[in-house]
Write an enzyme that holds these catalytic residues in place. Structure first.
Site, short mmCIF file in Angstrom:
data_model
loop_
_atom_site.label_atom_id
_atom_site.label_comp_id
_atom_site.label_asym_id
_atom_site.label_seq_id
_atom_site.Cartn_x
_atom_site.Cartn_y
_atom_site.Cartn_z
N THR A 23 0.84 -1.20 0.00
CA THR A 23 0.00 0.00 0.00
C THR A 23 0.88 1.25 0.00
O THR A 23 1.96 1.25 0.59
CB THR A 23 -0.95 0.04 1.23
OG1 THR A 23 -1.66 1.28 1.23
CG2 THR A 23 -0.22 -0.10 2.55
N ASP A 35 -8.05 -3.21 -0.16
CA ASP A 35 -8.86 -2.19 -0.83
C ASP A 35 -10.11 -1.98 0.01
O ASP A 35 -10.50 -2.85 0.79
CB ASP A 35 -9.24 -2.62 -2.26
CG ASP A 35 -9.74 -1.44 -3.06
OD1 ASP A 35 -8.94 -0.54 -3.35
OD2 ASP A 35 -10.95 -1.37 -3.37
N ARG A 40 -11.11 -2.01 9.33
CA ARG A 40 -9.78 -2.61 9.14
C ARG A 40 -9.47 -3.57 10.30
O ARG A 40 -8.92 -4.65 10.08
CB ARG A 40 -8.73 -1.48 9.05
CG ARG A 40 -7.33 -1.95 8.71
CD ARG A 40 -6.46 -0.82 8.21
NE ARG A 40 -6.95 -0.28 6.94
CZ ARG A 40 -7.57 0.90 6.82
NH1 ARG A 40 -7.73 1.71 7.85
NH2 ARG A 40 -8.02 1.28 5.65
N ASN A 100 -0.58 4.05 1.07
CA ASN A 100 -1.30 4.93 2.00
C ASN A 100 -0.64 4.85 3.40
O ASN A 100 -0.73 3.84 4.09
CB ASN A 100 -2.76 4.48 2.05
CG ASN A 100 -3.61 5.37 2.92
OD1 ASN A 100 -3.18 5.82 3.97
ND2 ASN A 100 -4.82 5.65 2.46
P1 ITT Z 1 -3.59 1.85 -1.53
O1 ITT Z 1 -4.43 1.53 -2.74
O2 ITT Z 1 -2.17 2.22 -1.88
O3 ITT Z 1 -3.67 0.80 -0.46
P2 ITT Z 1 -5.46 4.07 -1.19
O4 ITT Z 1 -5.43 5.26 -0.31
O5 ITT Z 1 -5.53 4.30 -2.68
O6 ITT Z 1 -4.16 3.19 -0.84
P3 ITT Z 1 -7.84 2.44 -1.45
O7 ITT Z 1 -7.57 2.25 -2.90
O8 ITT Z 1 -8.14 1.23 -0.62
O9 ITT Z 1 -6.61 3.16 -0.72
O10 ITT Z 1 -9.00 3.48 -1.33
C1 ITT Z 1 -9.77 3.56 -0.19
C2 ITT Z 1 -10.18 5.00 0.03
O11 ITT Z 1 -10.94 5.06 1.21
C3 ITT Z 1 -9.00 5.92 0.23
O12 ITT Z 1 -9.32 7.18 -0.27
C4 ITT Z 1 -8.83 6.00 1.70
O13 ITT Z 1 -8.27 7.21 2.14
C5 ITT Z 1 -10.26 5.81 2.20
N1 ITT Z 1 -10.17 5.02 3.41
C6 ITT Z 1 -9.63 3.78 3.52
N2 ITT Z 1 -9.60 3.39 4.79
C7 ITT Z 1 -10.10 4.42 5.51
C8 ITT Z 1 -10.28 4.63 6.88
O14 ITT Z 1 -9.90 3.73 7.78
N3 ITT Z 1 -10.82 5.77 7.27
C9 ITT Z 1 -11.18 6.69 6.38
N4 ITT Z 1 -11.03 6.60 5.06
C10 ITT Z 1 -10.48 5.46 4.62
#
Ligand code: ITT
Length: 209
Positions: A10, A74, A186, A12
């Site tokens: 990831t 995701d 999560r 993020n």
């Molecule tokens: P990766 O794909 O690199 O893992 P990403 O930020 O693009 O990171 P996702 O594709 O899974 O993550 O998209 C999920 C979206 O939902 C993303 O914009 C996150 O910031 C948001 N999100 C995910 N988990 C969250 C949480 O625990 N609280 C609030 N928002 C969340």
């Protein structure tokens, strides 16, 4: 203890922080994409479901590190009044280049006329773990709640500043840590993953005996 590497596929950093907390009791040494390569580009998330996208992220990193333990995730938010949008587009809602306050303001605007009882929403996390022997373990966690009428709270990230989980009056951003990691989508996905890992390791053991 001899800890195996588990690569977190990831980009993020907020997810990474939470995974450090949630996976801390597992016999793995967590490794980050940046340790592998500073210019590893994430794959395009073309899936129609969270699971498809988690598997796309897993397969993409597997090409770089075959035979490694890899975890991909995701997820996002689904708003009932918006026919479950933004869903798989959660990270790209409104505009891919928008800041989080801009993105959340756009969502609030779209929900402006929606009264409290109809503001229900769901946060989902789908995790896919690739094992060294090419198996894939999947786990999912969902938390239901509703959308606030304004951004509230400073902890957590992204939709945490709008999402009020059922049983609470505050947003996840207001509830903050360590509480978030005791009930979040999560957390729930990781709890299911731990059960699947337990089954995986006991099958491995009985295959050796
Ligand atoms: P990766 O794909 O690199 O893992 P990403 O930020 O693009 O990171 P996702 O594709 O899974 O993550 O998209 C999920 C979206 O939902 C993303 O914009 C996150 O910031 C948001 N999100 C995910 N988990 C969250 C949480 O625990 N609280 C609030 N928002 C969340």
């Amino acid at each position: 203890m001899n800890r195996e590497d588990l690569w977190l596929a990831t980009h993020n950093k907020d997810k990474v922080k939470e995974f450090y907390d949630l996976l801390g009791d597992l016999p793995f040494r967590l490794r980050l994409i940046e340790e592998f390569s500073s210019d590893y580009a994430p794959p395009e998330e073309t899936g129609k479901t969270f699971l498809e996208n988690a598997l796309i992220k897993l397969q993409a990193f597997k090409k770089e590190k075959p035979g490694a333990w890899i975890l991909a995730e995701d997820g996002g938010i689904e708003v009932d009044a918006l026919d479950k949008r933004p869903g798989v587009y959660s990270a790209r809602y409104y505009s891919e280049t928008a800041t989080w306050p801009e993105r959340l303001k756009a969502l609030l605007k779209e929900m402006e006329q929606v009264p409290e009882p109809l503001r229900t929403a769901h946060m989902t996390s789908v995790i896919a773990v690739g094992t060294p022997d090419q198996k894939t373990l999947q786990a999912q966690g969902v938390v239901s709640g509703s959308l606030a009428f304004s951004m509230r709270g400073h902890e957590g990230f992204a939709y945490d500043w709008l999402f009020i989980p059922n049983g609470h009056d505050q947003t996840v951003g207001e509830l903050g840590y360590p509480l978030k990691n005791k009930f979040s989508h999560r957390y729930k996905a990781v709890e299911e993953l731990k059960k699947k890992l337990g089954q995986y390791f006991s099958q491995q053991k009985s295959a050796v005996l």
